[in-house]
Motif scaffolding. Structure first.
Motif, PDB file in Angstrom:
ATOM      1  N   GLY A   1      59.829 -66.035  15.737  1.00  0.00           N
ATOM      2  CA  GLY A   1      60.358 -66.762  16.895  1.00  0.00           C
ATOM      3  C   GLY A   1      61.862 -66.589  17.079  1.00  0.00           C
ATOM      4  N   VAL A   2      62.442 -65.597  16.433  1.00  0.00           N
ATOM      5  CA  VAL A   2      63.888 -65.360  16.486  1.00  0.00           C
ATOM      6  C   VAL A   2      64.237 -64.369  17.592  1.00  0.00           C
ATOM      7  CG1 VAL A   2      65.840 -64.441  15.165  1.00  0.00           C
ATOM      8  CG2 VAL A   2      64.164 -65.923  14.051  1.00  0.00           C
ATOM      9  N   PHE A   3      63.468 -63.289  17.722  1.00  0.00           N
ATOM     10  CA  PHE A   3      63.722 -62.293  18.750  1.00  0.00           C
ATOM     11  C   PHE A   3      63.012 -62.723  20.031  1.00  0.00           C
ATOM     12  CE2 PHE A   3      64.064 -58.628  15.411  1.00  0.00           C
ATOM     13  CZ  PHE A   3      65.235 -59.186  14.924  1.00  0.00           C
ATOM     14  N   GLN A   4      63.733 -62.657  21.146  1.00  0.00           N
ATOM     15  CA  GLN A   4      63.175 -63.034  22.438  1.00  0.00           C
ATOM     16  C   GLN A   4      62.887 -61.819  23.309  1.00  0.00           C
ATOM     17  OE1 GLN A   4      62.540 -66.359  22.918  1.00  0.00           O
ATOM     18  NE2 GLN A   4      63.259 -66.494  20.822  1.00  0.00           N
ATOM     19  N   LEU A   5      63.628 -60.733  23.086  1.00  0.00           N
ATOM     20  CA  LEU A   5      63.496 -59.523  23.877  1.00  0.00           C
ATOM     21  C   LEU A   5      64.071 -58.375  23.065  1.00  0.00           C
ATOM     22  CD1 LEU A   5      64.332 -58.953  27.547  1.00  0.00           C
ATOM     23  CD2 LEU A   5      65.656 -57.691  25.870  1.00  0.00           C
ATOM     24  N   ALA A   6      63.459 -57.220  23.153  1.00  0.00           N
ATOM     25  CA  ALA A   6      63.998 -56.024  22.503  1.00  0.00           C
ATOM     26  C   ALA A   6      63.696 -54.835  23.391  1.00  0.00           C
ATOM     27  CB  ALA A   6      63.365 -55.824  21.123  1.00  0.00           C
ATOM     28  N   GLY A   7      64.629 -53.887  23.418  1.00  0.00           N
ATOM     29  CA  GLY A   7      64.407 -52.700  24.229  1.00  0.00           C
ATOM     30  C   GLY A   7      65.408 -51.613  23.912  1.00  0.00           C
ATOM     31  N   SER A   8      65.152 -50.456  24.493  1.00  0.00           N
ATOM     32  CA  SER A   8      66.007 -49.296  24.272  1.00  0.00           C
ATOM     33  C   SER A   8      67.194 -49.303  25.218  1.00  0.00           C
ATOM     34  CB  SER A   8      65.205 -48.012  24.508  1.00  0.00           C
ATOM     35  OG  SER A   8      64.147 -47.916  23.594  1.00  0.00           O
ATOM     36  N   LEU A   9      68.310 -48.766  24.733  1.00  0.00           N
ATOM     37  CA  LEU A   9      69.459 -48.505  25.581  1.00  0.00           C
ATOM     38  C   LEU A   9      69.245 -47.126  26.198  1.00  0.00           C
ATOM     39  CD1 LEU A   9      72.349 -49.697  23.221  1.00  0.00           C
ATOM     40  CD2 LEU A   9      71.312 -50.950  25.123  1.00  0.00           C
ATOM     41  N   ARG A  10      69.496 -46.998  27.466  1.00  0.00           N
ATOM     42  CA  ARG A  10      69.274 -45.742  28.180  1.00  0.00           C
ATOM     43  C   ARG A  10      70.584 -45.089  28.554  1.00  0.00           C
ATOM     44  NH1 ARG A  10      64.101 -44.794  27.090  1.00  0.00           N
ATOM     45  NH2 ARG A  10      62.782 -46.471  27.757  1.00  0.00           N
ATOM     46  N   PRO A  11      70.666 -43.755  28.542  1.00  0.00           N
ATOM     47  CA  PRO A  11      69.670 -42.879  27.933  1.00  0.00           C
ATOM     48  C   PRO A  11      69.662 -43.079  26.432  1.00  0.00           C
ATOM     49  CG  PRO A  11      71.623 -41.632  28.518  1.00  0.00           C
ATOM     50  CD  PRO A  11      71.843 -43.040  29.001  1.00  0.00           C
ATOM     51  N   VAL A  12      68.896 -42.351  25.705  1.00  0.00           N
ATOM     52  CA  VAL A  12      68.671 -42.562  24.280  1.00  0.00           C
ATOM     53  C   VAL A  12      70.003 -42.808  23.562  1.00  0.00           C
ATOM     54  CG1 VAL A  12      67.626 -41.635  22.194  1.00  0.00           C
ATOM     55  CG2 VAL A  12      66.674 -41.050  24.422  1.00  0.00           C
ATOM     56  N   ALA A  13      70.303 -44.099  23.359  1.00  0.00           N
ATOM     57  CA  ALA A  13      71.591 -44.468  22.765  1.00  0.00           C
ATOM     58  C   ALA A  13      71.458 -45.557  21.724  1.00  0.00           C
ATOM     59  CB  ALA A  13      72.556 -44.918  23.868  1.00  0.00           C
ATOM     60  N   GLY A  14      70.231 -46.039  21.488  1.00  0.00           N
ATOM     61  CA  GLY A  14      70.025 -47.122  20.539  1.00  0.00           C
ATOM     62  C   GLY A  14      69.150 -48.195  21.152  1.00  0.00           C
ATOM     63  N   GLY A  15      69.437 -49.451  20.804  1.00  0.00           N
ATOM     64  CA  GLY A  15      68.623 -50.548  21.309  1.00  0.00           C
ATOM     65  C   GLY A  15      69.406 -51.835  21.414  1.00  0.00           C
ATOM     66  N   ALA A  16      68.756 -52.845  22.010  1.00  0.00           N
ATOM     67  CA  ALA A  16      69.355 -54.164  22.158  1.00  0.00           C
ATOM     68  C   ALA A  16      68.288 -55.218  21.892  1.00  0.00           C
ATOM     69  CB  ALA A  16      69.936 -54.342  23.552  1.00  0.00           C
ATOM     70  N   ILE A  17      68.721 -56.339  21.305  1.00  0.00           N
ATOM     71  CA  ILE A  17      67.808 -57.434  20.976  1.00  0.00           C
ATOM     72  C   ILE A  17      68.465 -58.742  21.396  1.00  0.00           C
ATOM     73  CG2 ILE A  17      66.510 -58.599  19.145  1.00  0.00           C
ATOM     74  CD1 ILE A  17      66.979 -55.997  17.459  1.00  0.00           C
ATOM     75  N   LEU A  18      67.711 -59.599  22.073  1.00  0.00           N
ATOM     76  CA  LEU A  18      68.155 -60.948  22.411  1.00  0.00           C
ATOM     77  C   LEU A  18      67.614 -61.880  21.339  1.00  0.00           C
ATOM     78  CD1 LEU A  18      69.557 -62.822  24.462  1.00  0.00           C
ATOM     79  CD2 LEU A  18      67.346 -63.020  25.611  1.00  0.00           C
ATOM     80  N   VAL A  19      68.507 -62.644  20.711  1.00  0.00           N
ATOM     81  CA  VAL A  19      68.163 -63.475  19.556  1.00  0.00           C
ATOM     82  C   VAL A  19      68.500 -64.932  19.864  1.00  0.00           C
ATOM     83  CG1 VAL A  19      68.638 -63.861  17.111  1.00  0.00           C
ATOM     84  CG2 VAL A  19      68.712 -61.544  18.026  1.00  0.00           C
ATOM     85  N   HIS A  20      67.639 -65.826  19.423  1.00  0.00           N
ATOM     86  CA  HIS A  20      67.864 -67.256  19.663  1.00  0.00           C
ATOM     87  C   HIS A  20      67.298 -68.065  18.506  1.00  0.00           C
ATOM     88  CE1 HIS A  20      66.833 -71.224  21.486  1.00  0.00           C
ATOM     89  NE2 HIS A  20      68.042 -71.066  21.984  1.00  0.00           N
ATOM     90  N   GLY A  21      67.991 -69.143  18.173  1.00  0.00           N
ATOM     91  CA  GLY A  21      67.441 -70.106  17.223  1.00  0.00           C
ATOM     92  C   GLY A  21      67.831 -69.902  15.774  1.00  0.00           C
ATOM     93  N   VAL A  22      68.831 -69.063  15.507  1.00  0.00           N
ATOM     94  CA  VAL A  22      69.288 -68.860  14.138  1.00  0.00           C
ATOM     95  C   VAL A  22      70.815 -68.883  14.111  1.00  0.00           C
ATOM     96  CG1 VAL A  22      67.286 -67.528  13.363  1.00  0.00           C
ATOM     97  CG2 VAL A  22      69.240 -66.348  14.349  1.00  0.00           C
ATOM     98  N   SER A  23      71.351 -69.059  12.926  1.00  0.00           N
ATOM     99  CA  SER A  23      72.807 -69.047  12.756  1.00  0.00           C
ATOM    100  C   SER A  23      73.313 -67.602  12.713  1.00  0.00           C
ATOM    101  CB  SER A  23      73.194 -69.753  11.456  1.00  0.00           C
ATOM    102  OG  SER A  23      72.792 -68.965  10.345  1.00  0.00           O
ATOM    103  N   ARG A  24      74.612 -67.462  12.839  1.00  0.00           N
ATOM    104  CA  ARG A  24      75.217 -66.127  12.745  1.00  0.00           C
ATOM    105  C   ARG A  24      74.931 -65.500  11.376  1.00  0.00           C
ATOM    106  NH1 ARG A  24      78.531 -63.330  15.944  1.00  0.00           N
ATOM    107  NH2 ARG A  24      79.259 -61.427  15.006  1.00  0.00           N
ATOM    108  N   ASP A  25      75.046 -66.289  10.306  1.00  0.00           N
ATOM    109  CA  ASP A  25      74.760 -65.761   8.969  1.00  0.00           C
ATOM    110  C   ASP A  25      73.324 -65.244   8.877  1.00  0.00           C
ATOM    111  OD1 ASP A  25      77.323 -66.301   8.083  1.00  0.00           O
ATOM    112  OD2 ASP A  25      76.771 -68.164   7.056  1.00  0.00           O
ATOM    113  N   GLU A  26      72.393 -65.999   9.460  1.00  0.00           N
ATOM    114  CA  GLU A  26      70.983 -65.590   9.408  1.00  0.00           C
ATOM    115  C   GLU A  26      70.748 -64.297  10.179  1.00  0.00           C
ATOM    116  OE1 GLU A  26      68.356 -69.595   9.116  1.00  0.00           O
ATOM    117  OE2 GLU A  26      69.737 -69.477  10.835  1.00  0.00           O
ATOM    118  N   ILE A  27      71.344 -64.177  11.365  1.00  0.00           N
ATOM    119  CA  ILE A  27      71.110 -62.960  12.142  1.00  0.00           C
ATOM    120  C   ILE A  27      71.826 -61.776  11.503  1.00  0.00           C
ATOM    121  CG2 ILE A  27      72.923 -63.260  13.885  1.00  0.00           C
ATOM    122  CD1 ILE A  27      69.417 -61.692  14.288  1.00  0.00           C
ATOM    123  N   GLU A  28      72.994 -62.001  10.919  1.00  0.00           N
ATOM    124  CA  GLU A  28      73.677 -60.903  10.226  1.00  0.00           C
ATOM    125  C   GLU A  28      72.820 -60.374   9.076  1.00  0.00           C
ATOM    126  OE1 GLU A  28      77.563 -62.331   9.134  1.00  0.00           O
ATOM    127  OE2 GLU A  28      78.330 -62.095  11.172  1.00  0.00           O
TER     128      GLU A  28
END
Length: 99
Positions: free
Chosen positions: A37-64
């Protein structure tokens, strides 16, 4: 709320082989984030450059800690950047993100 950017360390096809080798483990890592329940959305960066994730409900230490365990990060395929967002306004459909 956090936005995690996973930027490819070497443009494709330079790191394509490493990414292919680690893809199943990276996808399992993503699935665990959604299951938790931490990740809300994930997808690729276009063009092929990596990815992005929307995160909610955790502390900075936890996500790091979670991001540093991503097989793509461990394998040097991507470099992570964690952006913290303090929502001030949102569409009513996204109100849970402002909580």
């Amino acid at each position: 709320m956090f936005i995690v950017l996973l930027t490819a360390t070497v443009p494709a096809p330079g790191n394509g082989e490493a990414a292919r080798r680690l893809m199943a483990d990276h996808n399992a890592w993503l699935a665990q984030g959604f299951d938790d329940g931490v990740f809300q959305l994930a997808g690729s960066l276009r063009p092929v450059a990596g990815g992005a994730i929307l995160v909610h409900g955790v502390s900075r230490d936890e996500i790091e800690a979670r991001v540093m365990a991503d097989p793509f990060v461990v394998g040097g395929v991507v470099t992570p950047q964690i952006l913290e967002v303090a929502p001030a306004r949102s569409d009513a459909r996204l109100a849970f993100l402002a909580a």
